[in-house]
Scaffold this motif. Structure first.
Motif, PDB file in Angstrom:
ATOM      1  N   ALA A 204      -2.986 -14.141   4.065  1.00  0.00           N
ATOM      2  CA  ALA A 204      -2.818 -13.808   2.667  1.00  0.00           C
ATOM      3  C   ALA A 204      -1.561 -13.072   2.299  1.00  0.00           C
ATOM      4  O   ALA A 204      -1.143 -13.045   1.271  1.00  0.00           O
ATOM      5  CB  ALA A 204      -4.129 -12.737   2.442  1.00  0.00           C
ATOM      6  N   ALA A 205      -0.970 -12.396   3.316  1.00  0.00           N
ATOM      7  CA  ALA A 205       0.346 -11.648   3.167  1.00  0.00           C
ATOM      8  C   ALA A 205       1.468 -12.595   2.710  1.00  0.00           C
ATOM      9  O   ALA A 205       2.338 -12.033   2.303  1.00  0.00           O
ATOM     10  CB  ALA A 205       0.784 -10.908   4.490  1.00  0.00           C
ATOM     11  N   HIS A 206       1.417 -13.928   2.862  1.00  0.00           N
ATOM     12  CA  HIS A 206       2.336 -14.853   2.852  1.00  0.00           C
ATOM     13  C   HIS A 206       2.219 -15.133   1.008  1.00  0.00           C
ATOM     14  O   HIS A 206       3.182 -15.693   0.584  1.00  0.00           O
ATOM     15  CB  HIS A 206       2.111 -16.125   3.389  1.00  0.00           C
ATOM     16  CG  HIS A 206       2.411 -16.076   4.759  1.00  0.00           C
ATOM     17  ND1 HIS A 206       3.909 -16.375   5.308  1.00  0.00           N
ATOM     18  CD2 HIS A 206       1.831 -15.774   5.980  1.00  0.00           C
ATOM     19  CE1 HIS A 206       3.987 -15.974   6.577  1.00  0.00           C
ATOM     20  NE2 HIS A 206       2.693 -15.827   6.734  1.00  0.00           N
ATOM     21  N   CYS A 207       1.238 -14.794   0.488  1.00  0.00           N
ATOM     22  CA  CYS A 207       1.121 -15.001  -0.914  1.00  0.00           C
ATOM     23  C   CYS A 207       1.691 -13.945  -1.805  1.00  0.00           C
ATOM     24  O   CYS A 207       1.966 -12.951  -1.300  1.00  0.00           O
ATOM     25  CB  CYS A 207      -0.397 -15.060  -1.482  1.00  0.00           C
ATOM     26  SG  CYS A 207      -1.150 -16.726  -0.723  1.00  0.00           S
ATOM     27  N   ASP A 208       1.967 -14.372  -2.946  1.00  0.00           N
ATOM     28  CA  ASP A 208       2.790 -13.209  -3.977  1.00  0.00           C
ATOM     29  C   ASP A 208       1.862 -12.212  -4.466  1.00  0.00           C
ATOM     30  O   ASP A 208       1.953 -10.985  -4.573  1.00  0.00           O
ATOM     31  CB  ASP A 208       3.270 -14.249  -5.257  1.00  0.00           C
ATOM     32  CG  ASP A 208       4.266 -15.000  -5.129  1.00  0.00           C
ATOM     33  OD1 ASP A 208       5.281 -14.901  -4.214  1.00  0.00           O
ATOM     34  OD2 ASP A 208       4.134 -16.237  -5.798  1.00  0.00           O
ATOM     35  N   ARG A 209       0.416 -12.725  -4.429  1.00  0.00           N
ATOM     36  CA  ARG A 209      -0.481 -11.513  -4.820  1.00  0.00           C
ATOM     37  C   ARG A 209      -1.836 -11.784  -4.044  1.00  0.00           C
ATOM     38  O   ARG A 209      -2.196 -12.825  -3.474  1.00  0.00           O
ATOM     39  CB  ARG A 209      -0.885 -11.724  -6.330  1.00  0.00           C
ATOM     40  CG  ARG A 209       0.318 -11.518  -7.405  1.00  0.00           C
ATOM     41  CD  ARG A 209      -0.138 -11.604  -8.709  1.00  0.00           C
ATOM     42  NE  ARG A 209      -0.593 -12.826  -9.247  1.00  0.00           N
ATOM     43  CZ  ARG A 209      -1.507 -13.288 -10.065  1.00  0.00           C
ATOM     44  NH1 ARG A 209      -2.368 -12.297 -10.422  1.00  0.00           N
ATOM     45  NH2 ARG A 209      -1.736 -14.454 -10.321  1.00  0.00           N
ATOM     46  N   ILE A 210      -2.425 -10.692  -3.761  1.00  0.00           N
ATOM     47  CA  ILE A 210      -3.568 -10.329  -3.038  1.00  0.00           C
ATOM     48  C   ILE A 210      -4.824  -9.860  -3.922  1.00  0.00           C
ATOM     49  O   ILE A 210      -4.774  -8.759  -4.367  1.00  0.00           O
ATOM     50  CB  ILE A 210      -3.677 -10.007  -1.782  1.00  0.00           C
ATOM     51  CG1 ILE A 210      -2.483 -10.211  -0.974  1.00  0.00           C
ATOM     52  CG2 ILE A 210      -4.988  -9.652  -1.046  1.00  0.00           C
ATOM     53  CD1 ILE A 210      -2.197  -9.598   0.335  1.00  0.00           C
ATOM     54  N   LEU A 211      -5.920 -10.742  -4.151  1.00  0.00           N
ATOM     55  CA  LEU A 211      -7.028 -10.187  -4.939  1.00  0.00           C
ATOM     56  C   LEU A 211      -8.088  -9.962  -4.080  1.00  0.00           C
ATOM     57  O   LEU A 211      -8.476 -11.002  -3.355  1.00  0.00           O
ATOM     58  CB  LEU A 211      -7.331 -11.025  -5.914  1.00  0.00           C
ATOM     59  CG  LEU A 211      -8.065 -10.835  -7.360  1.00  0.00           C
ATOM     60  CD1 LEU A 211      -7.158 -10.039  -8.095  1.00  0.00           C
ATOM     61  CD2 LEU A 211      -8.667 -12.241  -7.859  1.00  0.00           C
ATOM     62  N   GLN A 212      -8.718  -8.711  -4.060  1.00  0.00           N
ATOM     63  CA  GLN A 212      -9.931  -8.426  -3.271  1.00  0.00           C
ATOM     64  C   GLN A 212     -10.728  -8.351  -4.211  1.00  0.00           C
ATOM     65  O   GLN A 212     -11.197  -7.811  -5.199  1.00  0.00           O
ATOM     66  CB  GLN A 212      -9.912  -6.707  -2.781  1.00  0.00           C
ATOM     67  CG  GLN A 212      -8.529  -6.667  -1.623  1.00  0.00           C
ATOM     68  CD  GLN A 212      -8.999  -7.303  -0.325  1.00  0.00           C
ATOM     69  OE1 GLN A 212     -10.220  -7.566  -0.092  1.00  0.00           O
ATOM     70  NE2 GLN A 212      -8.072  -7.225   0.441  1.00  0.00           N
ATOM     71  N   VAL A 213     -12.118  -9.020  -3.737  1.00  0.00           N
ATOM     72  CA  VAL A 213     -13.364  -9.456  -4.710  1.00  0.00           C
ATOM     73  C   VAL A 213     -14.245  -8.777  -3.777  1.00  0.00           C
ATOM     74  O   VAL A 213     -14.518  -9.045  -2.545  1.00  0.00           O
ATOM     75  CB  VAL A 213     -13.354 -10.809  -4.853  1.00  0.00           C
ATOM     76  CG1 VAL A 213     -14.803 -10.785  -5.709  1.00  0.00           C
ATOM     77  CG2 VAL A 213     -12.380 -11.523  -5.642  1.00  0.00           C
ATOM     78  N   ARG A 214     -15.341  -7.640  -4.355  1.00  0.00           N
ATOM     79  CA  ARG A 214     -16.459  -7.231  -3.818  1.00  0.00           C
ATOM     80  C   ARG A 214     -17.592  -7.320  -4.902  1.00  0.00           C
ATOM     81  O   ARG A 214     -17.331  -6.756  -6.250  1.00  0.00           O
ATOM     82  CB  ARG A 214     -16.098  -6.079  -3.391  1.00  0.00           C
ATOM     83  CG  ARG A 214     -17.284  -5.230  -2.582  1.00  0.00           C
ATOM     84  CD  ARG A 214     -16.947  -3.871  -2.054  1.00  0.00           C
ATOM     85  NE  ARG A 214     -15.958  -4.046  -1.194  1.00  0.00           N
ATOM     86  CZ  ARG A 214     -15.865  -4.137   0.029  1.00  0.00           C
ATOM     87  NH1 ARG A 214     -17.358  -4.296   0.604  1.00  0.00           N
ATOM     88  NH2 ARG A 214     -15.184  -4.284   0.845  1.00  0.00           N
ATOM     89  N   ASP A 215     -18.591  -7.565  -4.688  1.00  0.00           N
ATOM     90  CA  ASP A 215     -19.860  -7.663  -5.593  1.00  0.00           C
ATOM     91  C   ASP A 215     -19.329  -8.340  -6.922  1.00  0.00           C
ATOM     92  O   ASP A 215     -20.053  -8.134  -7.939  1.00  0.00           O
ATOM     93  CB  ASP A 215     -20.480  -6.200  -5.546  1.00  0.00           C
ATOM     94  CG  ASP A 215     -20.678  -5.695  -4.435  1.00  0.00           C
ATOM     95  OD1 ASP A 215     -21.459  -6.499  -3.725  1.00  0.00           O
ATOM     96  OD2 ASP A 215     -20.642  -4.421  -4.416  1.00  0.00           O
ATOM     97  N   GLY A 216     -18.910  -9.429  -6.796  1.00  0.00           N
ATOM     98  CA  GLY A 216     -18.434 -10.213  -8.086  1.00  0.00           C
ATOM     99  C   GLY A 216     -17.439  -9.678  -8.974  1.00  0.00           C
ATOM    100  O   GLY A 216     -17.141 -10.169  -9.988  1.00  0.00           O
ATOM    101  N   LEU A 217     -16.805  -8.644  -8.385  1.00  0.00           N
ATOM    102  CA  LEU A 217     -15.717  -7.957  -9.274  1.00  0.00           C
ATOM    103  C   LEU A 217     -14.488  -7.820  -8.469  1.00  0.00           C
ATOM    104  O   LEU A 217     -14.483  -7.953  -7.311  1.00  0.00           O
ATOM    105  CB  LEU A 217     -16.188  -6.637  -9.745  1.00  0.00           C
ATOM    106  CG  LEU A 217     -17.426  -6.619 -10.609  1.00  0.00           C
ATOM    107  CD1 LEU A 217     -17.969  -5.105 -10.813  1.00  0.00           C
ATOM    108  CD2 LEU A 217     -17.126  -6.923 -12.149  1.00  0.00           C
ATOM    109  N   ILE A 218     -13.408  -7.882  -9.167  1.00  0.00           N
ATOM    110  CA  ILE A 218     -12.029  -7.414  -8.544  1.00  0.00           C
ATOM    111  C   ILE A 218     -12.123  -6.010  -8.334  1.00  0.00           C
ATOM    112  O   ILE A 218     -12.273  -5.231  -8.877  1.00  0.00           O
ATOM    113  CB  ILE A 218     -10.894  -7.773  -9.458  1.00  0.00           C
ATOM    114  CG1 ILE A 218     -10.996  -9.540  -9.972  1.00  0.00           C
ATOM    115  CG2 ILE A 218      -9.699  -7.409  -8.975  1.00  0.00           C
ATOM    116  CD1 ILE A 218      -9.963  -9.785 -10.996  1.00  0.00           C
TER     117      ILE A 218
END
Length: 227
Positions: A204-218
């Motif tokens: 994931a660190a190679h991407c511009d952005r990292i989105l963490q998702v938990r319980d259907g929400l960001i």
């Protein structure tokens, strides 16, 4: 950066389970986004909803500002073939076809003559380090080579967005590093957006952005500059 793909108010339920609970997301040209989260968090459902594989119960998905989640099945299928590229965990190459024809397959499915499609496919072999492997069948390729063939297949149609679902999940650490570097750099150089689901923080660190998702929400959204 102009928005290529967007999801607004995305909600998706499976019976009593809420996979997406109202997510807003935008991805721009040459943007790379990694989606992470624990098992059952909704990350794969989010990718499939953005890719037009799953329809949201509420909300909308837009490609270049035009809504796609309400398209009929035929039009949506055609859009996925022409505008979206896909890289899966196990490549999903056809075992009976040589590498160059696996790459050319999306073009041939759209009616491009075989010789022309294969010529276009071959252009991807040098940039992806696949020289000399044109006639190898998937069973004759290493895991990393097979994934690079899958990346070439995703890019040969010159897509607006490449979706990658655990693209390094079946690879060792060193090969994962090589594959994700190629995936992020080549999509960026081609002007495509990249949306990738991964459980691996190093990937994931190679991407511009990292989105963490938990319980259907960001739950978090980190942006950084990739060297």
């Amino acid at each position: 950066m102009s928005t290529v793909l967007a999801g607004h108010g995305l909600i998706k339920k499976y019976g009593s389970t809420t996979a997406l609970a109202g997510i807003d997301i935008e991805v721009g040209q040459r943007d790379s986004l990694a989606i992470m989260g624990p098992s059952g968090s909704g990350k794969s459902t989010l990718l499939h909803t953005l890719a037009g594989i799953v329809r949201p119960d509420e909300g909308m998905v837009l490609l270049h500002g035009e809504r796609i989640d309400k398209l009929g099945e035929n039009r949506l299928s055609a859009l996925r073939r022409k505008r979206f590229g896909f890289v899966f965990q196990f490549g999903q190459l056809l075992p009976e076809l040589p590498a160059e024809e696996n790459v050319a397959l999306p073009l041939m499915l759209e009616g491009v003559p075989r010789r022309q499609a294969v010529d276009r496919a071959r252009r991807w072999f040098t940039p992806l380090g696949l020289d000399g492997l044109h006639q190898r069948r998937p069973g004759q390729l290493s895991g990393g080579q097979a994934q690079r063939v899958a990346i070439a297949r995703a890019l040969v149609i010159e897509p607006a967005v490449v979706f990658a679902d655990e693209p390094t999940g079946a690879l060792d650490q060193a090969t994962s590093e090589e594959v994700v570097r190629l995936l992020t750099s080549v999509t960026r150089s081609q002007g495509a957006a990249l949306v990738m689901v991964t459980h691996d923080a190093d990937v994931a660190a190679h991407c511009d952005r990292i989105l963490q998702v938990r319980d259907g929400l960001i739950s978090s959204h980190d942006q950084h500059t990739v060297a």
